[in-house]
Structure formats: structure tokens, C-alpha cells
Design a protein around this motif. Structure first.
Motif, mmCIF file in Angstrom:
data_model
loop_
_atom_site.group_PDB
_atom_site.id
_atom_site.type_symbol
_atom_site.label_atom_id
_atom_site.label_comp_id
_atom_site.label_asym_id
_atom_site.label_seq_id
_atom_site.Cartn_x
_atom_site.Cartn_y
_atom_site.Cartn_z
ATOM 1 N N LEU A 23 0.759 -0.843 -0.057
ATOM 2 C CA LEU A 23 0.550 0.248 -0.067
ATOM 3 C C LEU A 23 1.123 1.290 0.245
ATOM 4 O O LEU A 23 1.808 1.406 0.969
ATOM 5 N N ASP A 24 0.432 1.805 -0.791
ATOM 6 C CA ASP A 24 1.274 3.275 -1.130
ATOM 7 C C ASP A 24 2.960 2.904 -0.753
ATOM 8 O O ASP A 24 3.930 3.468 -0.328
ATOM 9 N N TRP A 61 -11.016 -9.153 -4.319
ATOM 10 C CA TRP A 61 -11.130 -7.701 -5.636
ATOM 11 C C TRP A 61 -11.422 -8.257 -6.616
ATOM 12 O O TRP A 61 -11.110 -9.512 -7.036
ATOM 13 N N ILE A 62 -11.417 -7.177 -7.540
ATOM 14 C CA ILE A 62 -11.647 -7.531 -9.058
ATOM 15 C C ILE A 62 -10.408 -7.000 -9.379
ATOM 16 O O ILE A 62 -10.642 -5.218 -9.527
ATOM 17 N N LEU A 63 -10.052 -7.970 -10.630
ATOM 18 C CA LEU A 63 -8.245 -7.092 -10.313
ATOM 19 C C LEU A 63 -8.018 -7.278 -12.324
ATOM 20 O O LEU A 63 -8.589 -8.671 -12.703
ATOM 21 N N LYS A 64 -7.514 -6.784 -13.058
ATOM 22 C CA LYS A 64 -7.067 -7.014 -14.169
ATOM 23 C C LYS A 64 -5.794 -7.998 -13.964
ATOM 24 O O LYS A 64 -5.060 -7.921 -12.730
ATOM 25 N N GLU A 72 1.618 -2.577 -10.780
ATOM 26 C CA GLU A 72 0.609 -1.031 -9.811
ATOM 27 C C GLU A 72 -0.597 -0.879 -10.221
ATOM 28 O O GLU A 72 -1.041 -1.060 -11.060
ATOM 29 N N PHE A 73 -1.892 -0.976 -9.216
ATOM 30 C CA PHE A 73 -3.179 0.097 -9.550
ATOM 31 C C PHE A 73 -3.725 0.764 -8.338
ATOM 32 O O PHE A 73 -2.660 0.751 -7.095
ATOM 33 N N LYS A 79 -1.562 3.560 -3.843
ATOM 34 C CA LYS A 79 -1.511 2.507 -4.418
ATOM 35 C C LYS A 79 -1.784 1.486 -3.949
ATOM 36 O O LYS A 79 -0.924 1.573 -2.617
ATOM 37 N N MET A 80 -1.920 0.977 -5.075
ATOM 38 C CA MET A 80 -1.863 -0.508 -4.562
ATOM 39 C C MET A 80 -0.907 -1.447 -5.551
ATOM 40 O O MET A 80 -0.305 -1.792 -6.494
ATOM 41 N N LYS A 81 -0.288 -2.984 -4.750
ATOM 42 C CA LYS A 81 1.121 -3.775 -5.911
ATOM 43 C C LYS A 81 0.360 -5.033 -5.030
ATOM 44 O O LYS A 81 0.036 -5.221 -3.474
ATOM 45 N N LEU A 82 0.098 -6.062 -5.461
ATOM 46 C CA LEU A 82 0.771 -8.154 -5.344
ATOM 47 C C LEU A 82 1.715 -8.567 -5.626
ATOM 48 O O LEU A 82 2.534 -8.452 -6.592
#
Length: 134
Positions: A23-24, A61-64, A72-73, A79-82
Motif C-alpha cells: 500500500l503506497d 477484489w476484481i482486478l485485471k 501497480e493499481f 497505490k496498491m501492488k501484489l
């Protein structure tokens, strides 16, 4: 229906993988991927995550697909990232002994008589620590 991966596609996260959620630009939580199911929109997926925190929580979560693969999304303006977590044991190379002395030391270590550890029964410990009723 579970997401199908093309042989040449490198999938960042798959079912049962552990991911680190950023997160960020700061890591905030771990989660296990429970399922990845296709959404009605092309290249979007419902990713169900078991948040590994107390209390346990399941989120969807609904993600691309790009976001599942580490791009990043933004969610709620943040700003988030897995990031897929790799076991540190996978990256540790095994180093073979190099000198005859190292080989002998390794052999001696393997031949040492090992005594088994003591097995402690939790149920016995619980019985010992319970006050006697009387």
C-alpha cells in the motif's frame, strides 16, 4: 471456472500462493490466494484472498490480470501492488565441501550419534497445569 494460464504466460500469483500486499509502496499484509475466477469483462478476474492477520478475513477484489501479475493499481485512491512471496529455502544453494578436511568434517558430522528429541504431550501438560477439583 478457474483461470487458465497459457504455457508461455508467466503467472505471478496462482491459487494457494502467498502474496505480499503493498500500500503506497510499503508492505502491509500477507494473503493467500484462495481462487481466481473470470469476471464478465475480458482480462478481469475476481481474486479471493485470505488475509493472513488476526482476525482472519476473506476479501474478493476484481482486478485485471496485469494487477494480479504484479503491476501497480489504485484502490480507493491509494497505490496498491501484489507481490508473490517466494520461500527463502528455495534460494539457498547447497555448497559441497571443497577440501579433503571439509569433506572429513562433513562426514564426521553425518556419522555423529544423534539422540532423539523429547516428545512433550500438550494434553499431559494441560492436565498437569489444571487445578484439581475437590
Amino acid at each position: 471456472m478457474t483461470r487458465k494460464i497459457k504455457p508461455d504466460e508467466e503467472c505471478m500469483a496462482a491459487v494457494n500462493d502467498i502474496v505480499l500486499i503493498h500500500l503506497d509502496d510499503a508492505p502491509v499484509s500477507f494473503a493467500r490466494v484462495e481462487s481466481i475466477l473470470p469476471d464478465a469483462k475480458k482480462d478481469w478476474y475476481h481474486i479471493k484472498l485470505l488475509m493472513l492477520q488476526i482476525p482472519l478475513q476473506v476479501v474478493t477484489w476484481i482486478l485485471k490480470d496485469d494487477y494480479i501479475n504484479g503491476s501497480e493499481f489504485h484502490m480507493n485512491g491509494q497505490k496498491m501492488k501484489l507481490e508473490k512471496v517466494k520461500s527463502p529455502g528455495e534460494d539457498l544453494p547447497f555448497k559441497k565441501p571443497e577440501s579433503p578436511r571439509d569433506k572429513k568434517a562433513a562426514k564426521d558430522m553425518g556419522s555423529e550419534k544423534k539422540t532423539p528429541g523429547k516428545i512433550i504431550s500438550f494434553s499431559d501438560l494441560k492436565k498437569k497445569n489444571e487445578p484439581e477439583s475437590g
